[in-house]
Design an enzyme around this catalytic site. Structure first.
Site, PDB file in Angstrom:
ATOM      1  N   CYS A  13     118.698  42.614  41.570  1.00 35.78           N
ATOM      2  CA  CYS A  13     118.561  41.183  41.839  1.00 35.78           C
ATOM      3  C   CYS A  13     117.543  40.962  42.958  1.00 35.78           C
ATOM      4  O   CYS A  13     117.804  40.264  43.940  1.00 35.78           O
ATOM      5  CB  CYS A  13     119.909  40.570  42.209  1.00 35.78           C
ATOM      6  SG  CYS A  13     119.945  38.766  42.120  1.00 35.78           S
ATOM      7  N   LYS A 206     101.650  51.971  31.907  1.00 36.84           N
ATOM      8  CA  LYS A 206     101.435  50.893  30.943  1.00 36.84           C
ATOM      9  C   LYS A 206     100.544  51.350  29.799  1.00 36.84           C
ATOM     10  O   LYS A 206     100.755  50.969  28.636  1.00 36.84           O
ATOM     11  CB  LYS A 206     100.832  49.691  31.664  1.00 36.84           C
ATOM     12  CG  LYS A 206     101.770  49.092  32.713  1.00 36.84           C
ATOM     13  CD  LYS A 206     101.068  48.069  33.595  1.00 36.84           C
ATOM     14  CE  LYS A 206     102.010  47.527  34.651  1.00 36.84           C
ATOM     15  NZ  LYS A 206     101.345  46.587  35.593  1.00 36.84           N
ATOM     16  N   GLY A 305     104.621  39.514  39.493  1.00 34.59           N
ATOM     17  CA  GLY A 305     105.258  38.438  40.243  1.00 34.59           C
ATOM     18  C   GLY A 305     106.598  38.069  39.638  1.00 34.59           C
ATOM     19  O   GLY A 305     106.874  38.339  38.463  1.00 34.59           O
TER      20      GLY A 305
END
Length: 429
Positions: A13, A206, A305
């Protein structure tokens, strides 16, 4: 519409997890309408339970992530803790106890994606990870669904916002690497330890994921060639500008011309200003896909972000919840081709080499001979000299990376070559 809510548990979180929880709350009615059933945040596993988490019922907070994924009444686990362990064990445990998984964990998917997909299939669950690559940019789903009937030959992209911000600052302001990094750190684009970004580890993970999906084959993190960008200098940018280029840290995944192998690599490269990726500024990401039928496609947007990444997580959450209601699963792993991953030496591209040499007659001839002996054809040469020292910049035609490596090794042995100042590949032409 089903009235019993689908239960969702969060593992982590932080910046992303807290944003996922916020959107689940503020967009609850819309999510219910889109899914066909309400979704309920049923638990949140964290390391520091004393931290105040606005908008989250404190009774949902737990430090026992294992107990949370073993509850048996959880429909979907959202994993945003990152790293290999305990994330890997928690995900496989979630599958065993009836939950599908949405993850943003690029490192884990790149390293153990095949095993995780196999575990998902074994237990009839979903594993979705759109947020693992390029933040909010829809990329994984288009590759594995929208282009499922096409043949992708190349994926070339900027997949790390921190490195793009740094290189863009060096390009536009003339700043050196350290100065640009300091600015990125001050603005929050770079971590206190930027190694994963600037050395290309993040982009390599990635690239492994993208190559595996694009070419329907197994590509692990260890298969990806990687170079960082810490050695890129203002002089490199000056040379790039003289060629009508700029410099980007690129993830490049390619199918060989004969279709019998693939390559995946991450490194700085010069690209022409006319290429769409050259205009990608700041911390933005963009990926250029080349497919046989679709042609050239460009995907662009914020690549990191809290909000952008949470957007991708929520998109996967909606899809997984819909599958749950339909008692089905979405597209899984597709690695039927089993193509080998070739080494970097097999990659064919152009090169920009900057040499420090003695400023005297015959040097250029010696250098040209070395290139010729190794089968590397020279396109252009530029030489400047002063006080017995000179800079020699050579741009080659396309050649195998292995041939260029042999050329450079031989150049270093010449008495007239003081040093190899820079080697950079030229892409996108």
């Amino acid at each position: 519409m089903r009235t019993r809510p689908l239960k969702v548990a969060l593992l982590g979180c932080g910046v992303v997890g807290s944003e996922v929880a916020r959107i689940m709350t503020t967009h609850a009615e819309d999510l219910t309408a889109r899914i066909g059933a309400p979704v309920e945040l049923a638990g949140v596993a964290v390391r520091r339970p004393s931290k105040v988490r606005e908008g989250i019922d404190p009774s949902l907070i737990t430090t026992d992530a294992t107990a949370l994924v073993k509850r048996g009444d959880i429909d979907v686990i959202v994993e945003v803790i990152g790293g290999i362990e305990p994330a890997r064990t928690l995900i496989t445990t979630a599958f065993e106890h009836g939950a599908s998984v949405v993850s943003a964990n690029k490192a884990l998917i790149a390293q153990d994606g095949a095993a995780l997909h196999a575990a998902a299939v074994e237990h009839g669950r979903d594993l979705y990870y759109e947020a693992a690559v390029a933040g909010a940019i829809p990329l994984i789903r288009p590759l594995r669904e929208s282009l499922a009937g096409d043949k992708v030959n190349r994926v070339l992209g900027i997949v790390n916002g921190t490195t793009n911000f740094i290189l863009d600052a060096m390009d536009t302001t003339g700043a050196g690497y350290q100065e640009a990094l300091d600015e990125a750190t001050a603005l929050g684009y770079a971590e206190a330890d930027p190694t994963a970004d600037v050395e290309g580890f993040d982009a390599a993970a990635k690239a492994a994921i993208l190559a595996g999906i694009a070419f329907h084959t197994r590509v692990r993190l260890d298969d990806v060639y990687r170079e960082g960008m810490t050695e890129v200098t203002a002089a490199d940018f000056a040379s790039a500008k003289r060629m009508g280029c700029t410099i980007k840290l690129l993830a490049i995944c390619e199918r060989a011309a004969d279709g019998e192998s693939v390559t995946a690599r991450v490194h700085p490269a010069m690209i022409p200003l006319s290429h769409p990726l050259a205009s990608v500024r700041g911390a933005y990401n963009a990926v250029f896909v080349e497919a046989e039928a679709a042609g050239q496609l460009m995907f662009y947007g914020p690549g990191a972000g809290g909000s952008p990444t949470a957007s991708a997580v929520l998109g996967d959450l909606v899809a997984v919840c819909r599958n749950k209601l339909a008692e089905s699963t979405g597209p899984g792993d597709s690695a039927y081709t089993q193509l080998p991953v070739s080494s970097m030496g097999a990659v064919v591209t152009r090169f920009h080499i900057s040499l420090d040499v003695a400023d005297k007659p015959g040097v250029l001839a010696q250098v040209a001979t070395v290139f010729s002996e190794h089968g590397v054809s020279i396109d252009t040469v530029r030489q400047t000299g002063k006080d017995g020292e000179a800079s020699l910049v050579v741009v080659t035609h396309r050649a195998p990376d292995a041939a260029l490596t042999g050329t450079v090794d031989a150049l270093r042995k010449l008495d007239t070559v003081r040093g190899v100042a820079s080697i950079m590949r030229v892409e996108g032409e």
